[in-house]
Design an enzyme around this catalytic site. Structure first.
Site, short mmCIF file in Angstrom:
data_model
loop_
_atom_site.label_atom_id
_atom_site.label_comp_id
_atom_site.label_asym_id
_atom_site.label_seq_id
_atom_site.Cartn_x
_atom_site.Cartn_y
_atom_site.Cartn_z
N ASP A 438 0.84 -1.20 0.00
CA ASP A 438 0.00 0.00 0.00
C ASP A 438 0.87 1.25 0.00
O ASP A 438 0.59 2.22 -0.66
CB ASP A 438 -0.95 0.00 1.20
CG ASP A 438 -0.22 -0.17 2.54
OD1 ASP A 438 0.90 -0.72 2.56
OD2 ASP A 438 -0.79 0.23 3.57
N ASP A 443 4.16 2.31 9.20
CA ASP A 443 4.15 0.98 9.83
C ASP A 443 3.07 0.11 9.19
O ASP A 443 2.15 -0.34 9.86
CB ASP A 443 3.91 1.15 11.34
CG ASP A 443 2.77 2.12 11.64
OD1 ASP A 443 2.18 2.66 10.69
OD2 ASP A 443 2.47 2.32 12.83
N GLU A 444 3.18 -0.07 7.89
CA GLU A 444 2.26 -0.93 7.15
C GLU A 444 3.07 -1.66 6.08
O GLU A 444 3.56 -2.74 6.31
CB GLU A 444 1.09 -0.12 6.56
CG GLU A 444 -0.19 -0.46 7.32
CD GLU A 444 -1.40 0.29 6.87
OE1 GLU A 444 -2.28 -0.36 6.31
OE2 GLU A 444 -1.49 1.50 7.09
N ASP A 451 -5.71 -2.39 -3.00
CA ASP A 451 -4.85 -1.42 -3.67
C ASP A 451 -4.25 -2.04 -4.93
O ASP A 451 -4.23 -1.43 -6.00
CB ASP A 451 -3.71 -0.96 -2.73
CG ASP A 451 -4.23 -0.44 -1.40
OD1 ASP A 451 -5.09 -1.09 -0.79
OD2 ASP A 451 -3.76 0.62 -0.95
N TRP A 503 -11.32 -5.76 -2.40
CA TRP A 503 -10.02 -6.20 -1.88
C TRP A 503 -9.82 -7.67 -2.28
O TRP A 503 -8.95 -7.99 -3.08
CB TRP A 503 -9.98 -6.00 -0.36
CG TRP A 503 -9.44 -4.65 0.00
CD1 TRP A 503 -8.26 -4.38 0.61
CD2 TRP A 503 -10.04 -3.36 -0.28
NE1 TRP A 503 -8.09 -3.03 0.73
CE2 TRP A 503 -9.15 -2.38 0.20
CE3 TRP A 503 -11.21 -2.95 -0.89
CZ2 TRP A 503 -9.41 -1.02 0.09
CZ3 TRP A 503 -11.48 -1.58 -1.00
CH2 TRP A 503 -10.59 -0.64 -0.51
N GLU A 715 -2.18 9.07 -0.92
CA GLU A 715 -3.23 8.14 -0.47
C GLU A 715 -4.61 8.79 -0.53
O GLU A 715 -5.61 8.13 -0.82
CB GLU A 715 -2.93 7.74 0.98
CG GLU A 715 -3.98 6.84 1.61
CD GLU A 715 -3.53 6.28 2.95
OE1 GLU A 715 -2.67 6.90 3.60
OE2 GLU A 715 -4.04 5.21 3.34
N HIS A 736 1.13 6.23 -2.45
CA HIS A 736 0.08 5.21 -2.37
C HIS A 736 -0.53 5.13 -3.76
O HIS A 736 -1.12 6.09 -4.22
CB HIS A 736 -0.98 5.75 -1.40
CG HIS A 736 -1.41 4.82 -0.34
ND1 HIS A 736 -0.66 4.60 0.79
CD2 HIS A 736 -2.53 4.06 -0.18
CE1 HIS A 736 -1.32 3.76 1.59
NE2 HIS A 736 -2.45 3.40 1.00
C1 BGC Z 1 -3.98 0.90 3.68
C2 BGC Z 1 -4.80 0.86 2.42
C3 BGC Z 1 -5.70 -0.31 2.53
C4 BGC Z 1 -6.64 0.06 3.62
C5 BGC Z 1 -7.74 -0.90 3.81
C6 BGC Z 1 -4.92 1.19 4.80
O1 BGC Z 1 -4.29 1.32 6.00
O2 BGC Z 1 -2.95 1.79 3.59
O3 BGC Z 1 -4.40 1.39 1.31
O4 BGC Z 1 -6.31 -0.75 1.39
O5 BGC Z 1 -5.94 0.25 4.83
O6 BGC Z 1 -8.40 -0.58 4.91
#
Ligand code: BGC
Length: 910
Positions: A438, A443-444, A451, A503, A715, A736
């Site tokens: 993403d 922290d992801e 995405d 998703w 984003e 993003h």
């Molecule tokens: C991510 C997204 C993701 C989304 C879904 C986010 O924290 O960065 O792009 O698809 O969460 O909830």
């Protein structure tokens, strides 16, 4: 005619290929027109022996010809010779080769090794062994992997030029190993070292920033196959004869950064401890590895108002910084990362959230070059502490991502649009780091399926994404269950959650994108059970009305049409979104069943598709054709997914147009509506409106971010507000790619490159003009060769150039001409007259009514065509409305106002 680029499973001369029936593709290149292949002949040999000979086969197939020869053996080199003939009496040949890896994980004879350092030890273990070589060497191959991320050195030199091996897969089921050509690195006395970082296996990951998602101890597995010139061979492999220590990498975490202490000498050497990991789960590397693909010099040194020393690289990117220094022994250099400065010009690392991303280098007194090994950051700016004098030449940003082959270019007369294209490509680069993430900074950095799904079509224009996505899709399938469906992130470290529309639909849509882009049927074959599984999961959860209306959904994530609330799902009914996707994906599965000739499934899924479509309309459109949720996204889905009944399409289109004009011709869509909005308009005769939305420069729009200085896709539409403040929701990445999904429309509808048959064996070239852009040139490197389109419309002349690769055909729709033209391969150019003016005039439907009525010509035309209108007693109340807002109330006047605006702009030119 020439043959070029013999590809074996998409790659040139691959080493370490464990595909039992590899497929061969080549490109015919010819200066002549209308060239088609008529026959081919493939011969595969190994060690002088022929293992496959097709003979001359009459065929126009030049991509994905599957190997049908003798069974391949491990660790072997195969030569491939292809000869092909064309319809012009030419023939040509091309050579290539591939080398198999170990073919099966269980062919590893090495043993897993690990360590017994205390849990508090953060330093990366270095496993090593010393050995002698006494004979002449012919070839050296290293096969290696780790639980963690690793780097191998032989005699102090890094083996290979890749990073983050073995990559991120669902380690519970699949772990890649890598093959390296290490010829030339061995001497008489040798030391092999393998350093293992925590990586995704043991490292800190996820919103909670917790470690040990797969295990609490890193481990290593490697074997070095040395073939001697005398024909004998030897394998040096990890086993209990290896030792383990720690070195200068004192800690390393993907989110947190790396600490390198080059003064560290106090290492203890210990015996290794046997590790364990099922070798059945080992597979050869499937995608291209991560490499440094570009080195960007520092642009500027800034001292911020707060006094921070900050370096600007001019581009938001993913990677790390390399620094050359001569520091005092013990001098500590600290590098922090940020995507942006705040509106006062201070360093602003808040978009990183808890991922502190700090690299620390401790000098040893000599001249040194530092770069981290097992971490990456998303940044444009760094702050540096610990250096009195900063020489910009010594600081370089290294751009890291999966080393995909670039396949697309898009350039236009509009510099803002060109910057947008650059931003899309940079967000793809920044987020295709072994898995589709993403974002690369906070922290992801997780493999969010939604995405990836919305961006896949665009991604496939810019780069060859087949090996990259196929690896990830196999992980997706491996994580999929009947109980939970397809996870929201792959690899799934978030735990079990029920699948969600758009998703989880990645399971169906991405294999379909791969099939359509490359003509790769095996992509569908391999993923077919996963594709079906996702549809069956939904079906099992439908109510008696045949619709899926239970459970958590992301809806039209981050859409602007709902007051910002905790759920961020946008205003479109989340189950409308869910059922639109249910129908769309079911239709794709029924198409896949047809291609794969699965008779029962063709029947089953096409019937299911029809019934979902019917139920969708019963639930979400009124009897007279209004959508119950009249958002942009709802209308777009009904139109673009072809769910609207024919008699209702026009009305839904009107609702969409009305909604758009109420937003002053701006979008209000989120992750789901955005990729399709412009497509839906173009396909329903409002390409002009698609163009207007696309070229908006104020908030919210693509070019708004560009004008705010974005160098990657944000984003959120409002990541940075018009006044320079940041969105403070705690979820605000500046890199993003989801909204970069407009790229597909740019290639397909502006440049006009579309496939009619999978892989572009037959294509549709249909460039379409929009006001505000006077020329576009795009290229796409298809599996058959390069497709080019270029058009300009200036000074009353239209110029169109196209190039169609050999062994393909096209149907060309020239702008403003009725009849399509059938083309064979070759280059073509057309030039003709027009009255169309694409330069933007002073007036548009965003002008206020007052601005229009201040022009006598406008008053004259309106009086002529709509007598009484300009004298209407209420008209002054509408003076401050834009024409588009007026039209939202009176859509029937659209054509009249359009002609008035054109007349005003034309009058202005004379
Ligand atoms: C991510 C997204 C993701 C989304 C879904 C986010 O924290 O960065 O792009 O698809 O969460 O909830």
């Amino acid at each position: 005619m020439e043959l070029r680029e013999l590809r074996i499973e998409y790659r040139q001369d691959p080493v370490g290929l464990d595909v039992n029936r590899p497929r061969f593709s080549w490109k015919l290149v010819s200066a002549e027109r209308n060239v088609l292949q008529t026959a081919y002949h493939i011969v595969v040999t190994t060690a002088g022996k022929t293992v496959w000979d097709t003979g001359k086969r009459e065929s126009d197939a030049s991509v994905f010809i599957e190997y049908e020869g003798m069974e391949l053996t491990a660790h072997s080199l195969y030569h491939v010779h292809v000869e092909a003939w064309d319809n012009k009496g030419n023939h040509a040949s091309v050579e290539g080769c591939f080398e198999t890896g170990l073919l099966k994980g269980t062919n590893f004879t090495a043993n897993w090794i690990t360590h017994d350092f205390p849990d508090e030890e953060t330093a990366c273990p270095v496993f090593f062994k010393e050995f002698q070589v006494e004979k002449g060497i012919e070839k050296v191959r290293v096969y290696a992997t780790a639980l963690g991320v690793y780097e191998i050195k032989i005699n102090g030199e890094k083996v290979g030029d890749t990073f983050f091996a073995p990559g991120w897969t669902n380690y519970n089921k699949r772990l890649q190993y890598q093959t390296y050509q290490a010829d030339g690195l061995l001497q008489a006395e040798n030391k092999i070292e393998m350093t293992v970082g925590n990586g995704w296996y043991k490292g800190i990951l996820g919103f909670t920033c917790t470690p040990n998602h797969y295990g609490d101890r890193v481990a290593a597995l490697a074997e070095i196959h040395v073939t001697y010139t005398d024909g004998t061979a030897e394998i040096i492999k990890t086993d209990d004869s290896w030792k383990v220590t720690t070195g200068s990498i004192r800690s390393s975490e993907i989110y947190m950064g790396e600490t390198i202490d080059s003064t560290f000498t106090d290492a203890k050497v210990k015996d290794v401890v046997p590790g364990s990991f099922d070798k059945e789960r080992l597979i050869a590397q499937e995608n291209e590895p991560v490499r440094i693909t570009e080195r960007i010099p520092a642009k500027q040194l800034i001292t911020t108002p707060k006094g921070e020393k900050v370096i600007d690289f001019g581009q938001n990117l993913t990677g790390f910084v390399k620094v050359k220094v001569r520091g005092e022994a013990g001098q500590t250099i600290i590098i922090r990362h940020a995507e942006t400065l705040d509106k006062d010009g201070n360093f602003y690392p808040d978009t990183l959230r808890q991922a502190i991303s700090v690299d620390t280098f401790i000098c040893n007194g000599e001249e040194q070059t530092f770069l981290p090994h097992f971490t990456f950051h998303g940044f444009r700016y760094i702050s540096i502490e610990g250096l009195d004098e900063i020489n910009l030449e010594n600081v370089i940003a290294c751009v890291l991502h999966t080393d995909m082959e670039p396949t697309g270019t898009f350039i236009s007369s509009n510099p803002l649009v060109n910057q947008l294209q650059s931003n899309i490509q940079w967000s793809q680069r920044g987020n295709f780091l072994d898995i589709p993430t993403d974002c690369p900074q906070r922290d992801e950095r997780l493999g969010w399926t939604g995405d990836a799904q919305v961006f896949a079509g665009t991604a496939a224009f810019n780069y060859n994404v087949a090996p990259f996505f196929m690896k990830w899709l196999r992980d997706l399938a491996s994580e999929q269950t009947e109980q939970f469906g397809v996870p929201h992130v792959v690899p799934n470290i978030l735990g079990d959650q029920d699948g969600a529309a758009a998703w989880s639909d990645a399971a169906v849509i991405i294999p379909w994108v791969i099939y359509e882009t490359y003509g790769d049927i095996r992509a569908l074959e391999e993923q077919y059970e996963s594709m079906k599984g996702w549809i069956d999961y939904i079906t099992a959860r439908c109510g008696s009305n045949g619709l899926w209306q239970t459970g958590f959904q992301y809806g039209d994530w981050l859409a602007l049409d709902k007051e910002e609330s905790a759920d961020r799902t946008g205003a479109t009914d989340v189950y409308l979104v869910a059922n639109a996707y249910y129908a769309y994906s079911t239709n794709l599965v029924s198409k896949a069943a047809t291609i794969l000739n699965k008779q029962e499934d063709i029947e089953k899924y096409s019937k299911l598709y029809r019934s979902i479509k019917k139920a969708f309309n019963e639930e979400y459109t009124t009897a007279t054709g209004r959508m119950v949720s009249e958002t942009q996204t709802a209308c777009v889905l009904a139109l673009h997914f072809d769910l609207a009944e024919e008699p209702h399409r026009e009305r839904i289109m009107t609702s969409l147009e009305t909604n758009i004009s109420r937003h002053k011709n701006h979008l209000s869509t989120g992750f789901v509506g955005t990729p399709y909005l412009c497509h839906a308009l173009t396909e329903n005769n409002r390409h002009d409106l698609a163009g207007t939305i696309f070229l908006k420069e104020d908030y919210p729009s693509w070019l708004y971010a560009v004008k705010k200085g974005a160098t990657t896709i944000w984003e959120r539409w409002n990541s940075i507000l018009p006044n320079g403040d940041f969105d403070t929701s705690g979820m605000n990445s500046l890199n993003h790619y989801a909204y970069g999904s407009i790229g597909e429309w740019m290639y397909r509808k502006l440049a006009g490159i579309q496939q009619l048959e999978p892989g572009y064996k037959k294509m549709f070239i249909k460039p379409q003009f929009i006001k505000g852009i006077t020329s576009v040139a795009a290229t796409y490197q298809s599996v058959y060769g390069e497709i080019k389109t270029a058009w300009s419309c200036q000074n009353k002349r239209i110029n169109v150039e196209v190039e169609i690769p050999a062994n393909t055909t096209a149907i060309l729709y020239l702008p403003e001409k009725e009849e399509p033209i059938e083309l064979g391969s070759g280059r073509y150019q057309y030039e003709y007259e027009t009255t169309t003016v694409l330069e933007t005039g002073r007036f548009s439907i965003d002008s206020t009514l007052k601005e229009i009525l201040d022009e006598p010509l406008a008053v004259q035309l309106l009086n002529q065509h709509a007598p009484g209108l300009t004298e209407h007693p209420m008209i002054e109340f509408a003076y401050n409305l834009s024409v588009s807002e007026v039209l939202a109330q009176a859509p029937e006047s659209g054509d009249l106002f359009k002609s008035v605006i054109d007349a005003l702009n034309n009058a202005g030119k004379k």
